[in-house]
Design a protein around this motif. Sequence first.
Motif, PDB file in Angstrom:
ATOM      1  N   ARG A 273       0.856  -1.167   0.054  1.00  0.00           N
ATOM      2  CA  ARG A 273      -0.045  -0.043   0.055  1.00  0.00           C
ATOM      3  C   ARG A 273       0.935   1.348   0.082  1.00  0.00           C
ATOM      4  NH1 ARG A 273      -5.727  -1.394   2.943  1.00  0.00           N
ATOM      5  NH2 ARG A 273      -6.460   0.149   1.491  1.00  0.00           N
ATOM      6  N   ALA A 277       1.368   6.393  -0.423  1.00  0.00           N
ATOM      7  CA  ALA A 277       1.899   6.461   0.912  1.00  0.00           C
ATOM      8  C   ALA A 277       2.677   7.800   1.395  1.00  0.00           C
ATOM      9  CB  ALA A 277       2.739   5.146   1.374  1.00  0.00           C
ATOM     10  N   ASP A 296      -3.592  -1.625   7.264  1.00  0.00           N
ATOM     11  CA  ASP A 296      -5.129  -1.720   6.851  1.00  0.00           C
ATOM     12  C   ASP A 296      -5.887  -1.003   7.894  1.00  0.00           C
ATOM     13  OD1 ASP A 296      -3.983  -3.203   4.845  1.00  0.00           O
ATOM     14  OD2 ASP A 296      -5.258  -4.993   5.486  1.00  0.00           O
ATOM     15  N   ARG A 299      -5.608   3.032   7.136  1.00  0.00           N
ATOM     16  CA  ARG A 299      -5.837   3.089   5.876  1.00  0.00           C
ATOM     17  C   ARG A 299      -7.327   3.266   5.879  1.00  0.00           C
ATOM     18  NH1 ARG A 299      -3.315   4.893   0.976  1.00  0.00           N
ATOM     19  NH2 ARG A 299      -1.257   4.340   1.216  1.00  0.00           N
ATOM     20  N   LYS A 304      -2.549   7.876   4.998  1.00  0.00           N
ATOM     21  CA  LYS A 304      -2.164   7.394   4.058  1.00  0.00           C
ATOM     22  C   LYS A 304      -0.435   6.705   4.353  1.00  0.00           C
ATOM     23  CE  LYS A 304      -3.874  10.202   0.519  1.00  0.00           C
ATOM     24  NZ  LYS A 304      -3.600  11.453  -0.542  1.00  0.00           N
TER      25      LYS A 304
END
Lengths: 408, 191
Positions: A273, A277, A296, A299, A304
């Motif tokens: 991810r 970021a 997670d 997020r 970010k």
Amino acid sequence: MSDYKYPKIDKKSKAPAFRERMSGNEAVSYAIRQIDPDVIAAFPITPSTEIPQYISKYKADGKISTEFVTVESEHSAMSACIGASASGVRAMTATSSAGMALMYELLYVAASDRLPVVMAAVNRALTGPININADHSDSMGARDSGWIQIYSENAQEAYDNMLMAHRIGEHPDVKLPVMICQDGFITSHAIENILLESDEFAKEFVGEYTPEKFLLNTKESLGVGPYGISPYYMEAKRGQEQAMENAREVIAQISKLYSDATGRLYDFFEAYRMDDAEYAILIMGSASGTAKDAVDNLRAEGKKVGLIKLRVFRPFPFDKIAQALSKVKGLAIMDRSEGFSASGGPLGAEVRSALYGRVDGIKTINYIYGLGGRDMRVRDFEDIYAEIMAIKADEIPELYKYYGVRER
Amino acid sequence: MIEIRWHGRGGQGAKTAALLLADVAFTAGMYVQGFPEYGPERMGAPITAYNRLDDHVIRVHSNIYEPDIVVVVDETLIKAVDVTAGLKPGGKLLINSKRRAEDILKEFPEINAEIYVIDAADISIRYIGKNIPNSPLLSAVARLTGLIPEAEFMKSVEEAISHKFASKPAVIQGNVDSIKESWNAVIRINE
């Protein structure tokens, strides 16, 4: 680069991977059975002891043709591997902690003799105080010995990395020993789901070892491990350094071939991810998955955040790391070992060095965590993200700090 | 995800039970973790083992601090270890005991959890001939998770036990029989 023939896997005829459950130690042992190396020399030490135990059983059950040498110490284990590998065959060992420390002298010999010995390293803290649990102080202590070092998050990765190790180390442009690391107990003794490959695929992928030069070649005499006088010693080191540089391309090729064949993706690191970021954690080993759960959770709150899980520590992918971090504002580099530089841990030093002059201005803290098996929870990683997100634009953050330690 | 924490003493088989539960849930098609917390390994010392069971890939690799279920393999630990630490409100506490319900309940006056009891020692002595409570507890825990129907559990557990005790076939049948009885021998003692 030589015109080396990489394995060609016909994906259509490849047997599918099958579902199993096993510990990290059993997973690595399963890979070793499929590889069926010519020689294994090992001495038991917690938490890698189960690996020679599984190998003994495979040997007793006639499932491997390996010559299993039960030596009286790790110093002898690595010495036997060096002798076997120099003679022209595949040699492997398994060890941890003080066992690896006792091999220390010979780790340098294997690397400088350019012998592609493969080690299943099960990371455990080095003694003082004595401790049997996970940290990276053993393999980090050997980081400058000339071995390729690959770290695994879980049993699956320990298995997959082991099936890639020989292709990487034995490549004629590389000829270096390879250490496949996983975290002691946390993955070595935990039963988890895993996908295993068929023996046929494993054997085809690993291939036969046909060294160009070897000690037992009656047609071409060879000396291995002679005295290196000053007019030659430095060239030998430069050769090792070149091999480590060449290993970058070989690791990329082999990882891509394995990923294409199995669908399980491997590279120098996993960027989780990271696309948009602004804040990142860079970490190795079993705590990476715990940190991904934190990513997670954050997020889901709109933060970010992302994560870089480093797989290949030696050779160090400095340019790719710099590129992957080029857009982040804040960074936590997670070290599971001390370097006693009084400036942070070894991973922190490498990553800062990779960034310096390439990517400047990232607010970076190097955290020392998880020493001697100190546990890290999802919420600990959420705390760490919160800390790096809270660094102000005009603030110079602490160079390094301990996480999860009791201070007086 | 269901998270389970086992409290036992070294040598009683809490670790084996956790690994077997992982085996059984795996055979039933789930994602699993089964792992002990290692310290110096001493017979009789308090030990902890853990399970995670989920329909999705499990990535977390920490110990379990807020379990859905706590299993007390050895009830003498209740006074030595805070066995209910972090137990989720409304969670389940399973105790291996032959004591009367009111005596057990006195030890947990404030608890917000369902308390279950099984006399695993008695069952294991009857079927295995020794006090090895882990197979009966495995069955009781599997039932409390509510994840695996009885028939599917019995099928999976036979496979797991046969796999685990492949080198000791004489103990397989006794373990399987004790597991069958234990599914219905676990009782709730509080409202």
